[in-house]
Design a protein around this motif. Structure first.
Motif, short mmCIF file in Angstrom:
data_model
loop_
_atom_site.label_atom_id
_atom_site.label_comp_id
_atom_site.label_asym_id
_atom_site.label_seq_id
_atom_site.Cartn_x
_atom_site.Cartn_y
_atom_site.Cartn_z
N TYR A 118 0.84 -1.20 0.00
CA TYR A 118 0.00 0.00 0.00
C TYR A 118 0.88 1.25 0.00
N THR A 119 0.31 2.36 -0.46
CA THR A 119 1.02 3.62 -0.57
C THR A 119 0.74 4.48 0.66
N PHE A 120 1.75 4.64 1.50
CA PHE A 120 1.64 5.48 2.69
C PHE A 120 2.40 6.77 2.45
N CYS A 144 -2.96 6.85 3.87
CA CYS A 144 -2.80 5.69 3.00
C CYS A 144 -3.71 5.91 1.79
N ASP A 145 -3.12 5.97 0.61
CA ASP A 145 -3.88 6.28 -0.60
C ASP A 145 -5.00 5.28 -0.87
N ARG A 202 -0.26 2.97 9.69
CA ARG A 202 -0.07 1.56 9.34
C ARG A 202 -0.89 0.66 10.25
N VAL A 259 -4.63 0.98 9.30
CA VAL A 259 -4.91 0.22 8.08
C VAL A 259 -4.91 -1.28 8.39
#
Length: 77
Positions: free
Chosen positions: A12-14, A29-30, A50, A53
């Protein structure tokens, strides 16, 4: 897609941004645009988002909900 939480968390993109309004770092988070985490330090903001999520993924897996596809994987499709 693999349903392993750790596998997804690594893909995932953070990102972190500074909030002038809150005077704190914001972890984002995207793949989960509705989630954010505020903290005075960058490290804690990243750790916080994180964990948030990860907790969300646990609930989604438990409830049988579809999991967000990592952005990097979408680019390949």
């Amino acid at each position: 897609m693999q349903l392993n939480r750790e596998w997804l968390l690594e893909r995932y993109t953070f990102r972190l941004v500074w909030s002038e309004e809150d005077q704190e770092h914001v972890g984002l988070c995207d793949e989960f645009p509705g989630l954010s985490w505020l903290d005075p330090t960058q490290e804690a903001a990243l750790a916080g988002i994180r964990q948030l999520v990860a907790d969300s993924l646990d609930e989604m897996i438990k409830d049988g909900e579809p999991l967000p596809t990592p952005i990097a994987q979408k680019a390949k499709e």
